[in-house]
Design an enzyme around this catalytic site. Structure first.
Site, PDB file in Angstrom:
ATOM      1  N   HIS A 136     -72.981 -59.099  -9.803  1.00  0.00           N
ATOM      2  CA  HIS A 136     -71.462 -59.190 -10.598  1.00  0.00           C
ATOM      3  C   HIS A 136     -71.010 -59.252  -8.096  1.00  0.00           C
ATOM      4  O   HIS A 136     -69.882 -59.673  -7.758  1.00  0.00           O
ATOM      5  CB  HIS A 136     -70.663 -58.309 -10.132  1.00  0.00           C
ATOM      6  CG  HIS A 136     -71.732 -57.764 -11.712  1.00  0.00           C
ATOM      7  ND1 HIS A 136     -70.557 -58.429 -12.502  1.00  0.00           N
ATOM      8  CD2 HIS A 136     -71.943 -56.980 -12.359  1.00  0.00           C
ATOM      9  CE1 HIS A 136     -71.322 -58.935 -13.722  1.00  0.00           C
ATOM     10  NE2 HIS A 136     -72.387 -57.882 -14.084  1.00  0.00           N
ATOM     11  N   ASP A 172     -77.896 -61.668 -18.452  1.00  0.00           N
ATOM     12  CA  ASP A 172     -76.884 -60.307 -18.709  1.00  0.00           C
ATOM     13  C   ASP A 172     -76.280 -59.613 -20.148  1.00  0.00           C
ATOM     14  O   ASP A 172     -75.678 -60.870 -20.038  1.00  0.00           O
ATOM     15  CB  ASP A 172     -76.586 -59.644 -17.477  1.00  0.00           C
ATOM     16  CG  ASP A 172     -76.386 -58.510 -17.325  1.00  0.00           C
ATOM     17  OD1 ASP A 172     -75.675 -57.864 -18.050  1.00  0.00           O
ATOM     18  OD2 ASP A 172     -77.412 -57.952 -16.397  1.00  0.00           O
ATOM     19  N   HIS A 174     -73.666 -58.946 -18.919  1.00  0.00           N
ATOM     20  CA  HIS A 174     -71.798 -58.776 -18.637  1.00  0.00           C
ATOM     21  C   HIS A 174     -72.107 -60.134 -17.653  1.00  0.00           C
ATOM     22  O   HIS A 174     -73.443 -60.830 -17.462  1.00  0.00           O
ATOM     23  CB  HIS A 174     -71.773 -58.307 -17.767  1.00  0.00           C
ATOM     24  CG  HIS A 174     -72.130 -56.226 -17.527  1.00  0.00           C
ATOM     25  ND1 HIS A 174     -73.273 -55.717 -18.277  1.00  0.00           N
ATOM     26  CD2 HIS A 174     -70.612 -55.359 -18.184  1.00  0.00           C
ATOM     27  CE1 HIS A 174     -72.786 -54.839 -19.131  1.00  0.00           C
ATOM     28  NE2 HIS A 174     -71.351 -54.070 -18.787  1.00  0.00           N
ATOM     29  N   ASP A 255     -79.166 -54.964 -20.407  1.00  0.00           N
ATOM     30  CA  ASP A 255     -77.893 -54.563 -21.349  1.00  0.00           C
ATOM     31  C   ASP A 255     -77.873 -55.299 -22.790  1.00  0.00           C
ATOM     32  O   ASP A 255     -77.136 -55.010 -22.772  1.00  0.00           O
ATOM     33  CB  ASP A 255     -77.455 -54.165 -20.526  1.00  0.00           C
ATOM     34  CG  ASP A 255     -76.691 -55.248 -19.663  1.00  0.00           C
ATOM     35  OD1 ASP A 255     -76.928 -56.869 -19.910  1.00  0.00           O
ATOM     36  OD2 ASP A 255     -76.464 -55.249 -18.479  1.00  0.00           O
TER      37      ASP A 255
END
Length: 380
Positions: A136, A172, A174, A255
């Site tokens: 990110h 992931d 995200h 995650d």
């Protein structure tokens, strides 16, 4: 420097042991240290397979991050405070990216590992950097628990060391917003992201395609192993095969598994391990990164098992006492999942498969991307 092409390497550092983003931050849990301890307890990490991850210096980081941001990050670590102007401009000192004692040194170590990996893979091979995967981070600001973007730096390092076409795959929970920011318009970088829909950072729509080398697959909550296998077999693997990369980077965020507190996906760790096994055979250079993962048992078990796949180890049905002791020594304070952890979190690495029906919405989204892959780059 000599490069070992036939010996998978794991990069790590003791800086992760005891380092925390703060008492109530999701990254208060041990992760990399658990992988190192479990791998050693299982006999999977002899000295010849381990390299200490170096701390990248600002000059190395500035190939993507701005000097002003790097200076602000170092100042914040030294003073353990940020002013309002710095917080506003660079995203430091926020709830997501707080001030903590190793706020430069820790991410710089993960970034140093990914930069080193590009060098180690100059002539081919396989490297695991579980401290990496901070996808990110933006050039001039911290973002989403990520102070630096080692994934971007890994691709740059691979290119500097001979790779011409790099496939970046991100599983992931995200979306890989920082990596897409860096490479969405680069025809020599393939970007593939599977991530939970309607979850922060709320980017990565199915229609986001860059110049045709970017494939975003937002997936619904409750995603099971059967649905992910469909995405793997009809999107991830065909896109990588068609691209024919000479290097692959896999961001293996933990995650997306059922036990993680920050997503609502329901995969078992088998889904991640299967992707590792398939992708690592598809290019001469393969870099496996960490990423998200906020349950200390599930992330430690997943990344250790991924190292087993990468290094050719057999995962035992029952862990030996030394490895079990590592898992029984973990704590997950302040979260309901840590109060009564199930026994298999202590005694096994492999989850029970979480198969199930394939929902129509998953089939439709996979079919949309599969059609784009068949049309080829630049076709939208």
């Amino acid at each position: 420097m000599s490069f070992l092409t036939d010996l998978p390497l794991l990069l790590g550092s003791e800086i992760y042991r005891g380092s925390s983003y703060g008492q109530w931050h999701p990254l208060r849990v041990p992760r990399v240290s658990t992988v190192l301890d479990l791998s050693r307890a299982l006999g999977w990490l002899p000295p010849a397979r381990f390299r200490s991850s170096p701390r990248a210096r600002p000059a190395a980081l500035s190939v993507w991050h701005t000097p002003a941001y790097l200076a602000a990050l170092q100042r914040a670590e030294a003073s353990q405070t940020v002013d309002e102007a710095t917080r506003e401009r660079h995203g430091l000192g926020s709830a997501a990216n707080p001030v903590f004692p190793e706020m430069f040194r820790r991410p710089a170590t993960g970034a140093g590992g990914s930069l080193l990996a590009g060098e180690l893979l100059r002539h081919g091979g396989r490297v695991h950097n579980p401290g990496g995967g901070t996808h990110h981070g933006m050039p001039d600001r911290a973002n989403g628990f990520c102070y630096l973007n080692d994934a971007v730096l890994a691709v740059i390092s691979l290119r500097r060391n001979g790779a011409q076409r790099v496939a970046y795959v991100d599983i992931d929970a995200h979306h890989m917003d920082g990596v897409e920011h860096a490479f969405a318009d680069d025809p020599d970088t393939l970007l593939i992201s599977t991530h939970e829909e309607k979850r922060w950072p709320f980017t990565g729509a199915l229609t986001d395609a860059g110049i045709g080398q970017t494939f975003n697959l937002p997936l619904p909550r409750g995603l099971n192993d059967s649905e992910f296998a469909l995405a793997r077999d009809r999107v991830i693997l065909p896109a990588v095969e068609a691209f024919a990369p000479d290097a692959i980077v896999l961001q293996c965020g933990a995650d997306a598994v059922d036990e993680d507190p920050l997503s609502r996906l329901s995969l078992s760790n088998n889904a991640h391990w299967d992707v590792v096994a398939r992708l690592m055979e598809m290019a001469p250079r393969f870099l496996l990164l960490g990423g998200g993962g906020y349950n200390p048992w599930s992330v430690g078990r997943l990344w250790t098992g991924a190292w087993a796949v990468l290094s050719g180890q057999d995962v035992p049905e029952r862990l030996p006492p030394e490895a079990e002791a590592v898992l029984r020594g973990l704590r997950f304070d302040g979260n309901s999942r840590g109060k009564n952890p199930p026994e298999h979190w202590f005694t096994t690495l492999r989850d029970a498969p979480r198969t199930g029906p394939i929902r129509g919405e998953v089939q439709d989204r996979v079919a949309t991307l599969a059609a784009r892959i068949r049309r080829g780059p630049g076709m939208g």
